[in-house]
Structure formats: C-alpha cells, structure tokens
Design a protein around this motif. Structure first.
Motif, PDB file in Angstrom:
ATOM      1  N   PHE A 264       0.680  -1.104   0.104  1.00 51.03           N
ATOM      2  CA  PHE A 264      -0.391   0.140   0.421  1.00 51.03           C
ATOM      3  C   PHE A 264       0.760   1.484   0.177  1.00 51.03           C
ATOM      4  CE2 PHE A 264      -3.916  -2.045   0.567  1.00 51.03           C
ATOM      5  CZ  PHE A 264      -3.907  -3.204   1.598  1.00 51.03           C
ATOM      6  N   ILE A 265       1.982   0.713   0.362  1.00 54.33           N
ATOM      7  CA  ILE A 265       2.890   2.382   0.946  1.00 54.33           C
ATOM      8  C   ILE A 265       3.131   2.871  -0.767  1.00 54.33           C
ATOM      9  CG2 ILE A 265       4.872   3.349   1.985  1.00 54.33           C
ATOM     10  CD1 ILE A 265       2.446   2.904   4.127  1.00 54.33           C
ATOM     11  N   MET A 266       3.635   1.443  -1.157  1.00 58.99           N
ATOM     12  CA  MET A 266       4.527   1.854  -1.869  1.00 58.99           C
ATOM     13  C   MET A 266       3.373   2.816  -4.069  1.00 58.99           C
ATOM     14  SD  MET A 266       5.906  -1.722  -3.071  1.00 58.99           S
ATOM     15  CE  MET A 266       6.998  -1.940  -4.773  1.00 58.99           C
ATOM     16  N   THR A 267       1.906   2.732  -3.762  1.00 53.14           N
ATOM     17  CA  THR A 267       1.329   2.588  -4.460  1.00 53.14           C
ATOM     18  C   THR A 267       0.566   4.270  -4.026  1.00 53.14           C
ATOM     19  OG1 THR A 267      -0.190   1.293  -3.904  1.00 53.14           O
ATOM     20  CG2 THR A 267       1.484   0.793  -5.669  1.00 53.14           C
ATOM     21  N   MET A 268       0.740   4.453  -3.231  1.00 51.61           N
ATOM     22  CA  MET A 268      -0.528   6.360  -2.156  1.00 51.61           C
ATOM     23  C   MET A 268       0.371   7.055  -2.911  1.00 51.61           C
ATOM     24  SD  MET A 268       1.541   6.075   1.575  1.00 51.61           S
ATOM     25  CE  MET A 268       0.581   7.419   1.799  1.00 51.61           C
ATOM     26  N   VAL A 269       1.147   6.514  -4.080  1.00 52.86           N
ATOM     27  CA  VAL A 269       1.141   8.323  -3.893  1.00 52.86           C
ATOM     28  C   VAL A 269       0.598   8.853  -5.066  1.00 52.86           C
ATOM     29  CG1 VAL A 269       3.552   9.970  -4.992  1.00 52.86           C
ATOM     30  CG2 VAL A 269       3.888   8.399  -2.709  1.00 52.86           C
ATOM     31  N   ASP A 270       0.281   7.352  -5.915  1.00 56.88           N
ATOM     32  CA  ASP A 270      -0.573   7.354  -7.497  1.00 56.88           C
ATOM     33  C   ASP A 270      -1.382   6.982  -7.119  1.00 56.88           C
ATOM     34  OD1 ASP A 270       3.153   6.743  -8.490  1.00 56.88           O
ATOM     35  OD2 ASP A 270       2.072   8.247  -8.470  1.00 56.88           O
ATOM     36  N   GLU A 271      -2.255   6.076  -6.388  1.00 55.52           N
ATOM     37  CA  GLU A 271      -3.154   5.162  -6.329  1.00 55.52           C
ATOM     38  C   GLU A 271      -3.749   5.972  -5.303  1.00 55.52           C
ATOM     39  OE1 GLU A 271      -1.584   1.539  -8.414  1.00 55.52           O
ATOM     40  OE2 GLU A 271      -2.783   1.168  -7.172  1.00 55.52           O
ATOM     41  N   PRO A 272      -4.668   6.220  -5.710  1.00 55.35           N
ATOM     42  CA  PRO A 272      -5.755   6.773  -4.588  1.00 55.35           C
ATOM     43  C   PRO A 272      -6.711   6.652  -3.468  1.00 55.35           C
ATOM     44  CG  PRO A 272      -6.802   8.494  -6.458  1.00 55.35           C
ATOM     45  CD  PRO A 272      -5.753   7.377  -7.444  1.00 55.35           C
ATOM     46  N   GLU A 273      -6.053   4.815  -4.055  1.00 55.47           N
ATOM     47  CA  GLU A 273      -7.662   3.493  -3.580  1.00 55.47           C
ATOM     48  C   GLU A 273      -6.592   3.483  -1.966  1.00 55.47           C
ATOM     49  OE1 GLU A 273      -9.336   3.466  -7.789  1.00 55.47           O
ATOM     50  OE2 GLU A 273      -7.645   3.958  -6.998  1.00 55.47           O
ATOM     51  N   SER A 274      -4.963   3.239  -2.298  1.00 53.33           N
ATOM     52  CA  SER A 274      -4.359   2.829  -2.037  1.00 53.33           C
ATOM     53  C   SER A 274      -3.686   4.075  -0.723  1.00 53.33           C
ATOM     54  CB  SER A 274      -2.802   2.367  -2.069  1.00 53.33           C
ATOM     55  OG  SER A 274      -2.844   1.788  -3.041  1.00 53.33           O
ATOM     56  N   MET A 275      -3.803   5.262  -0.741  1.00 55.09           N
ATOM     57  CA  MET A 275      -4.240   6.750  -0.002  1.00 55.09           C
ATOM     58  C   MET A 275      -5.441   6.472   0.754  1.00 55.09           C
ATOM     59  SD  MET A 275      -2.251   9.214   0.507  1.00 55.09           S
ATOM     60  CE  MET A 275      -2.425  10.253   2.029  1.00 55.09           C
ATOM     61  N   THR A 276      -6.588   6.131   0.086  1.00 57.28           N
ATOM     62  CA  THR A 276      -7.415   5.739   1.287  1.00 57.28           C
ATOM     63  C   THR A 276      -7.575   4.442   1.955  1.00 57.28           C
ATOM     64  OG1 THR A 276      -9.062   6.398  -0.672  1.00 57.28           O
ATOM     65  CG2 THR A 276     -10.164   5.360   1.798  1.00 57.28           C
ATOM     66  N   ILE A 277      -6.735   3.959   1.551  1.00 59.93           N
ATOM     67  CA  ILE A 277      -6.707   2.762   2.500  1.00 59.93           C
ATOM     68  C   ILE A 277      -5.659   3.187   3.478  1.00 59.93           C
ATOM     69  CG2 ILE A 277      -5.723  -0.035   2.250  1.00 59.93           C
ATOM     70  CD1 ILE A 277      -6.657  -0.475   0.103  1.00 59.93           C
ATOM     71  N   VAL A 278      -4.835   3.237   3.459  1.00 60.46           N
ATOM     72  CA  VAL A 278      -3.606   3.895   4.556  1.00 60.46           C
ATOM     73  C   VAL A 278      -4.527   4.697   5.414  1.00 60.46           C
ATOM     74  CG1 VAL A 278      -1.443   4.724   4.755  1.00 60.46           C
ATOM     75  CG2 VAL A 278      -1.236   3.002   2.766  1.00 60.46           C
ATOM     76  N   SER A 279      -4.858   5.453   5.106  1.00 55.68           N
ATOM     77  CA  SER A 279      -5.242   6.388   5.938  1.00 55.68           C
ATOM     78  C   SER A 279      -6.233   6.251   6.742  1.00 55.68           C
ATOM     79  CB  SER A 279      -6.356   7.627   5.693  1.00 55.68           C
ATOM     80  OG  SER A 279      -6.872   8.452   5.698  1.00 55.68           O
ATOM     81  N   THR A 280      -7.478   5.068   6.210  1.00 63.22           N
ATOM     82  CA  THR A 280      -8.090   3.968   6.973  1.00 63.22           C
ATOM     83  C   THR A 280      -7.837   3.410   7.778  1.00 63.22           C
ATOM     84  OG1 THR A 280      -9.999   4.289   5.102  1.00 63.22           O
ATOM     85  CG2 THR A 280     -10.338   2.720   6.392  1.00 63.22           C
ATOM     86  N   ILE A 281      -6.759   2.968   7.723  1.00 66.11           N
ATOM     87  CA  ILE A 281      -5.694   1.672   8.708  1.00 66.11           C
ATOM     88  C   ILE A 281      -5.512   2.106   9.723  1.00 66.11           C
ATOM     89  CG2 ILE A 281      -3.594   0.492   9.157  1.00 66.11           C
ATOM     90  CD1 ILE A 281      -4.501  -0.626   6.973  1.00 66.11           C
ATOM     91  N   ILE A 282      -4.812   3.818  10.009  1.00 65.52           N
ATOM     92  CA  ILE A 282      -4.238   4.996  10.063  1.00 65.52           C
ATOM     93  C   ILE A 282      -6.048   4.800  11.586  1.00 65.52           C
ATOM     94  CG2 ILE A 282      -3.062   7.067  10.703  1.00 65.52           C
ATOM     95  CD1 ILE A 282      -1.813   6.488   8.052  1.00 65.52           C
ATOM     96  N   SER A 283      -7.056   5.411  10.924  1.00 64.67           N
ATOM     97  CA  SER A 283      -7.587   5.963  11.786  1.00 64.67           C
ATOM     98  C   SER A 283      -8.206   4.807  12.280  1.00 64.67           C
ATOM     99  CB  SER A 283      -8.639   6.553  10.313  1.00 64.67           C
ATOM    100  OG  SER A 283      -8.516   7.467   9.857  1.00 64.67           O
ATOM    101  N   LEU A 284      -8.483   3.925  11.689  1.00 61.07           N
ATOM    102  CA  LEU A 284      -8.677   2.605  12.566  1.00 61.07           C
ATOM    103  C   LEU A 284      -8.088   2.054  14.087  1.00 61.07           C
ATOM    104  CD1 LEU A 284     -10.333   0.049  13.642  1.00 61.07           C
ATOM    105  CD2 LEU A 284      -9.161  -1.323  12.297  1.00 61.07           C
ATOM    106  N   ALA A 285      -6.456   2.119  13.400  1.00 61.55           N
ATOM    107  CA  ALA A 285      -5.820   1.940  14.604  1.00 61.55           C
ATOM    108  C   ALA A 285      -5.958   2.845  15.893  1.00 61.55           C
ATOM    109  CB  ALA A 285      -4.086   1.608  14.015  1.00 61.55           C
TER     110      ALA A 285
END
Length: 868
Positions: A795-816
């Motif tokens: 997810f980190i590798m693609t978060m800059v270019d892919e909004p879906e990965s960015m959304t997943i990363v942000s969601t995981i951080i909020s959940l944690a």
C-alpha cells in the motif's frame, strides 16, 4: 532514437544484411545486430540475443524460410516487431505474412523505406506494451478496491447522481437476496419493496449538502426486525460537488435487541423497586396484592397480572387480585387437588404440582392443550404467560401470573430478575434448555459419504487398463482445502466435518461421475476423468469448478469462502499405473502450494527439485550448527520528531563463500522442515544479546522487534521459549518486541489472545505485521493485546499514485488510532511517501529512505553511537 536496440537479421546473404544495417544507421538507429540463416541459430538467438526487432528475408536456401521464422518468432517473442525485407515476397505473400503476424514488409530495391517502417514498428510495440501495463494497473486497482469493499464489516453500495446503483458488495447481495447483475444500473424504487434500501432521503441530503449522513434504520416485519447503522458519504471528483453517494451499513440488530432487552429488564427492575416500596408502606394483604398487580402492569408493561391463593383443604386456586382487565371483569380459575396431588392438566396445575415457575412463550402454538381462558387471552392479543408460585412455609400458597403480548417474552435473563422478585414475595423458578443433537450418516468415507482412497485406487486402476486398451488418456486430479486446519481450530472439529461434506457435495455436482471422486485424506480429495483429449480440457474444467466454489460455505452460523489447490497428472505421460499417477498428482499438488498457484500439472523436473530441496535442507542444518545465520537491523523512525524509535531484526544467511542469502530463498524451507523453531529461538536470543550488551555498558539502544513465524506461534511452548530467552539475558529490563502477521493471529484467536497477554505481562510489545493483506475480524482486533499495526509495503509503494491505496492507508491509520494503537509504515522509500504519511497521522516509518538493513556494528557506526 535514444536507446540502443538488438536487431536480429534472418538473412543468408551477408551483403543484403549489411545494406539493412546501413539503412538503419542512416535513419539514426543505434543498435547491435546478429545475422542468422538456419533454424537452430535462429532459435538460439531468440533465446540468448533477446531481439528488439527482427528483419527477415522471405526466401532462403536453408532449412528455414521467412514463414517458418515468423511462426517461431510469434510463438517465442510475440511482442517483438517482425519485418520482412525481401526482393521476392510479392504482394499476395506479403498480405498473407501480415495476416500471420508480420509487422510490415520492405522490398529490397526500396530499402529507403526501412528506417520509417522500423521506427513505426518499434513505436507501435512500445504503445502496445504501455496499453498492457495500463490495463494491468487498472485491473490491480479494481481488485484492491473490490477486496477492500468485500472485507468491510457490513453491506456497501454506491449510487450515481441519478440514483442508479453502480456497485454492491456481497454482503449487500446476501442481505437483500439480489445479485449485483440484477441491481446495477437500477434505482432503489425499481427493486422489490422488501429488497430496496429505503434510503432515498439520506441519498438526496448527501447530494444536496455534499456532507456525510449517518443514522439507524429499522427494516422488516414485527418480530423479525433488523436494524442497520448506516453511513452515507459523498464521492467527489472535485472539492465542490458529489457525483456519487457511497453507503456502508452495519447490522446492529443484536445491539438493538440488547437495548430492548435492557429496557424490558429495566421495567422489571422498576417492578421490583415498586413492590419493595409497597411492602414497606402497606400492611394490608389485599391492598398489597392489588398494588403488586398494578405495578406489574403499569411499571412493568405486562398486559394482565393476577394473583391467586391456594386453599390447602380443597386445592382450589382463587383469584384475589388483578390488573389490566376491563372494569367488571374477573379472573376465574380452579385446580382440584386430591390426596395432596393436583389433578387434570394445564399450566397452573403443573405449577402447583412442581412448585416451580411454568412458562408458555407461544400461546398460539399450544392451543391444542389449552382452556377457554387461554383462548380468550390469545383473542386479546397475548402471546406469553408465566405462572410463578408463592412459597410460604415450603408449600405452594399461591400463584402470581403475568401475561405479555410478545412471543418469547420470558427469557433466561428476565427470569433471573423475576427470581429476585420471587425472593421478595416468595417465588422460584426453573428454566430448562434442551440441546438438539445431530446425527451423521456414513457410506464409504464416514464423514462425506463418497469413495475413500482405496476405492478410488481400484477404480482408477480399472480406468487405466481401459485407456491402455483404447489408446486414450486419463487425467488424475488431486486437491486439498486451503487453511482447513484454521477452520478446525476456529470453529471446531464438527464444523470442519461439515465443510468436508459440503465440499464433497459440490465436487459430486461438478464432476463427470460421482464414482470417480474420493476423499483421500483429512482435507484432500481426488478424482479422475476419462477420455481427456488435451491438458486444456482439464484446465477448463477446473475453471468451471472454481465458479462452483465461489459461493460461501455455511458453517456454524458463519459464511466462509474456501479456496482449493489442485495437482494434475496424466496417463500415460505421467504414469502407467494408479499408484504412480496418484503419487505424481500429489507431487503436482505440493508444487502448486509451494508456488502459490491454484493448480499445477505434473512435470518430471519436480523430482529434481525435490532433490535440490533436500540438498538445501542439509546446508541449512549445517548453517545452524556452524552459526552462519546473522541478524541485520533496520531502523524505525518517529515521523513527528525524526528520531529513531526502534529496530527490526531481519535474518540473513551468510554462506561459506561469504555471500548473504536472501530470506526468501531459505525461510520457506525452514518453515516446511520445522528448522524455523530452532532458528527462531536463535534470532530472539541473538537480538536480546545485542541489546543487552549495550544496556550493560550504559549505552542507549532502541527496542528490537523480531518476526515470529506461524509454526512458532502455534507451538504450545512458545511463551515459555520467549520467557526462557528473557531469563537467559540476565537483565531486569529488556528491549524485545515481536511482530506477527494478522492472518496468523486470526488462525486460533482464543489461543492467540492468551499467548499475547502472557507476552504482554513479560514486557514484550506485539505488532501486527503486513496489516491490510490478510483478514481480520474487527471485533477480535479490539480484544488483541497488541500495541501497533504495520501497514503492508504494497500500500505504501502505490499510495502516492493510486487514490485507492491512499484511502486504505488513511483508513488503517484512523482505525488503529481509534483502537489506541500506533501505526508503522513499511517500505518507505521516498520523501514524498514520508511527507504524506506524516500529514495523515502515521506514527512511525521504516524503509530504505531512512536506513537499509545492516549489521549491529554497522548500524551504530553510521549513527556515530558505536562504543568500544
């Protein structure tokens, strides 16, 4: 042209080849060239030279002409441009060559066209590669989106600005009994009334206000209501307006039922309080009983309450107080006792006989055993009745009867409060639950009822003899259920047996003949197919079979999606008897599992790979004995302060030649052979020794995280192994942390929680590694005694270019953070990634941007902290 290319010239005339090279140079190409004119040389060049362009004469006086070269090129290197350069090809042959896959052709007396033709061909090849790459990226993005949506803890849907559904997940389909194909493109009012979401008001508010809307929705008829906590949010392509509306709804029926249950229990508490107050202030028996009935109806919400007393001489029950009846109505009831034993039947009689509370939670269902009074209660809308005995001096002196309008109104929890009421006014109760018992039938295999291994062997042997006689082929297929042990550990042996039965049933429905399917071992099935023409026939059958397995398996009230891994062998190519064919199909199965493939066909080379694996296993055992394993350390950086806040220990194998072997080459074999237990113990001890060495010298050292494999955690003595390593370190405090993958923790959640709590008590922090790639139950995640989550590097590798990965990363951080867990991002390699992670609240980061894995000494040298 900017880059150098490899040009393969298929030309028997050297002069003609030189003319082609001259034209390419004149056109500005930089290239390496190789000329061949025989079949063998051409095949070797395709393999070794890796051409970017093939220029071929059409007619050659060798064992290969241009058409043959084109055919081989299209088979071996289909994406490489192939241009005919010939003086004899002719218009008709040129057209046929283009249909066969040639890119273009140039007549030898018009070689000035060669440069433009080659340039166009190379550009078209690049364009095709770009399209394929873009399509692959799109499919990957869509797959991640669907995987994320399917793992949400509830139903999810998306509607466009006109109200049409553009996406629904599987939970939505199961909830409303409609498939995505039946729903997509339609509005909610186009769907059946019982299936629509009935959320148009919230949908319109989101579109109008461009703001999320949340609420609780009740659906279904009385007695079968479901409650949904829904969240509706705008999906925008700009910052000003929503183009779609997403909805996530979680079933909160259980919570609502609990709230209603608590409300009912609160009413009974009010009855208790009111009656106790009446007992204190009222001294007249008749007045007290009247007040008790009134409180039960007005404060407790019961429909009718009445109290009767028992005449010890005659055995008659005489109603003396009541509430809930119309003015002028009275309760009449009697039960005759002869020689101290109640006669006749009925709820009150049974209560008098047993001296215990009697309940009827379905008055309608028991009308065949009823009286005129119960029929009247049903007519008035009452569905439940409880008769509570009043015990005085050890004998039944009366009864307190309560009617309710809800079916199953009197459950176990309410009875507990009524027991307290009985203690205040001399009541007692007994509530008995009966468990249903399941029976299983057996045929050949005692669990599934299909053939066993021996019967399959016999039938396959017969089929092989028939195939030998008819010169035919037989395909032998063997498959096993992925993660079957996890199912057994999580749901129990009985649920595992049910899964086997359902798997056998589906196999029977999709196999050409049920007689040719068997259960081979615990989670392994096998079968064979006669009259197979080619391997693709079996592959096609397996694809169809996978479709049958897509539907979830229902186990113990849960729905699971199960995958299988398959191995295939063929008669006569892979064996001429049943024993060999079954063994080779099993070898192919193991190969598929090792490589993460859905299925694999047997190859003789598999036996050679087995030998290679044994050799590697021997080397690993020597490496353990000679201490050739080393730990390298990679830092974890606090994104807020920029300071190092921890290290991860990564194992490496330094072979006798001094080369560092990648973990991916030996870790899987360590786990397969069980050597990972010894190596894992060594890694924990080594990390503790490195940390303790600096601690004893008074030097600061960050905490060290060591990865734990599935085999280690499954061991019953895992906690003892860690405790022993800590004791051997010989210091009062330590810096040891452990990292475990989320899928591993979910395998046996109860045992995992116990082990993690034990580790926590020893001061060992636990992080969930590779979070987001497995499956986690959010309810269990809240119970796990862990300290942090590590977001998977994919997810980190693609978060800059892919909004879906960015959304997943942000969601995981909020959940944690909602669960009070810190978050560590793995694989951070660019400053832009680190900046984004810091902006969305990620706590720590790890990756080559900060430090590559190095030895203990090298790490502290680079940080200017190494002492001694």
């Amino acid at each position: 042209m900017s880059g150098e290319i490899n040009v393969l010239l298929v030309e028997d005339q050297a002069n003609d080849a030189e003319l082609c090279e001259y034209e390419l140079k004149k056109a500005g190409f930089r290239f390496k060239s190789k000329r061949v004119y025989t079949r063998a040389a051409f095949q070797q060049a395709l393999r070794d030279f890796s051409p970017d362009l093939i220029l071929s004469d059409f007619s050659m006086p060798t064992d290969m002409d241009g058409s043959a070269a084109l055919s081989m090129a299209r088979e071996r290197v289909p994406d490489v441009p192939f241009v005919f350069v010939s003086g004899t090809i002719g218009e008709e042959r040129a057209v046929e060559a283009m249909k066969a896959g040639a890119t273009d052709y140039v007549i030898k007396d018009k070689l000035e066209r060669l440069g433009p033709v080659v340039r166009r061909a190379l550009q078209e090849a690049r364009d095709r590669r770009d399209v394929v790459h873009a399509q692959g990226a799109l499919r990957s993005s869509e797959a991640r989106f669907r995987s994320f949506m399917e793992h949400l803890p509830g139903q999810a849907s998306i509607r466009d600005h006109e109200g049409r559904y553009t996406f629904v997940n599987e939970m939505w389909e199961k909830t409303f009994g409609l498939t995505a194909a039946e729903v997509l493109g339609k509005r909610s009012h186009d769907l059946p009334a019982e299936s629509g979401e009935d959320l148009d008001s919230a949908y319109r508010r989101v579109l109008e206000d461009n703001q999320p809307v949340s609420g609780v929705l009740k659906k279904g008829p009385a007695g079968r209501e479901t409650w949904w906590l829904s969240h509706h949010f705008p999906i925008t392509t700009s910052a000003t307006s929503a183009v779609m509306v997403g909805t996530i709804a979680i079933d909160v029926t259980e919570q609502k039922v609990q709230e209603q249950k608590i409300a009912r229990l609160s009413r009974i508490h009010a009855v208790l309080s009111g009656i106790n107050s009446a007992i204190v202030r009222i001294r007249d028996t008749e007045t007290l009983l009247d007040e008790a009935c009134r409180i039960a109806v007005e404060d407790g919400g019961f429909g009718i309450a009445w109290i009767g007393t028992v005449d010890p001489k005659t055995g008659y029950v005489t109603p003396v107080a009541s509430s809930g009846l119309e003015p002028g109505e009275h309760v009449t009831h009697s039960a005759l006792i002869i020689n101290g034993k109640p006669q006749a039947s009925g709820l009150i009689v049974r209560m008098l006989k047993s001296g215990k509370p009697q309940i009827c939670n379905d008055l309608i269902g028991h009308l065949e055993h009823t009286s005129s009074r119960r029929e009247e209660a049903v007519r008035r809308g009452y569905r439940s009745l409880i008769a509570l005995p009043l015990i005085i001096g050890g004998c039944v002196a009366g009864t307190f009867c309560l009617y309710a309008k809800e079916t199953n109104s009197f459950n176990k929890d309410e009875l507990k409060l009524l027991m307290q009421l009985a203690a205040d006014v001399s009541f007692a109760l007994e509530y008995i639950d009966k468990d249903r018992k399941l029976q299983y039938l057996a045929w050949n295999d005692p669990v599934t009822g299909i053939a066993n291994h021996a019967l399959l062997h016999e039938r396959l042997d017969y089929a092989v003899h028939g195939a030998e006689r008819d010169d035919a082929r037989v395909a032998v297929v063997m498959w096993d259920i992925n993660r079957f042990r996890t199912v057994n550990d999580t749901f129990g042996r009985e649920a595992g047996d049910e899964l086997l039965r359902q798997m056998a049933s589906r196999a029977a429905s999709m196999w050409p003949s049920i007689r040719h399917v068997a259960r081979i071992s615990a989670d392994c099935f096998g079968g064979f197919v006669e009259g197979v023409k080619q391997a693709s026939d079996v592959a096609h059958m397996l694809e169809q079979s996978e479709a049958a397995l897509q539907a979830p398996f229902a186990l113990d009230g849960a729905e699971l999606r199960i995958g299988v891994t398959t191995g295939i062998a063929f008669y006569p190519a892979d064996g001429t008897d049943a024993e060999t064919l079954l063994a080779n199909a099993e070898a192919a199965l193991k190969q598929a599992k090792n490589h993460g493939e859905r299925y694999a066909f047997y190859e003789p080379a598999m036996n050679a790979r087995v030998a290679e694996k044994l050799t590697l296993e021997s080397k690993l055992r020597r490496a353990l004995e000679k201490e050739q394993f080393v730990l390298h350390y990679q830092s974890k950086t606090d994104l807020a302060s920029g300071e190092v806040c921890g290290l991860e220990a990564l194992i490496r194998w330094q072979d006798p030649d001094g080369h560092l072997v990648s973990p991916s080459e030996f870790i899987p074999l360590l786990e397969e052979t069980g050597l990972i237990l010894e190596v894992g113990r060594w890694a924990i001890r080594r990390a503790l020794r490195d940390w303790t060495d600096r601690f004893r010298r008074g030097l600061p050292s960050p905490r060290i995280a060591v990865n734990v494999s599935a085999i280690q955690l499954r061991r019953a003595d895992f906690v003892d192994v860690v405790a022993k390593a800590l004791a051997e370190a010989g210091v009062e405090q330590h810096g040891l942390d452990l990292e475990l993958t989320e899928s591993l923790l979910m395998e046996n959640i109860g045992t995992s929680i116990d082990k993690l709590r034990a580790l926590q008590e020893m001061g060992v922090n636990v992080a969930i590694d590779d979070f987001g790639t497995g499956y986690s139950s959010l309810s269990y995640l809240t119970k796990l005694p862990v300290k942090s989550l590590k977001i998977d590097r994919s997810f980190i590798m693609t978060m800059v270019d892919e909004p879906e990965s960015m959304t997943i990363v942000s969601t995981i951080i909020s959940l944690a953070h909602a669960l009070r867990l810190s978050v560590i991002a793995e694989g951070v390699e660019t400053a832009e990634q680190a900046k984004l992670l810091r902006l969305i609240g990620c706590d720590q980061a790890q990756g080559y941007l900060f430090s590559k894995p190095v030895s203990w000494e090298q790490y502290f040298e680079t940080t200017n902290e190494l002492a001694g």
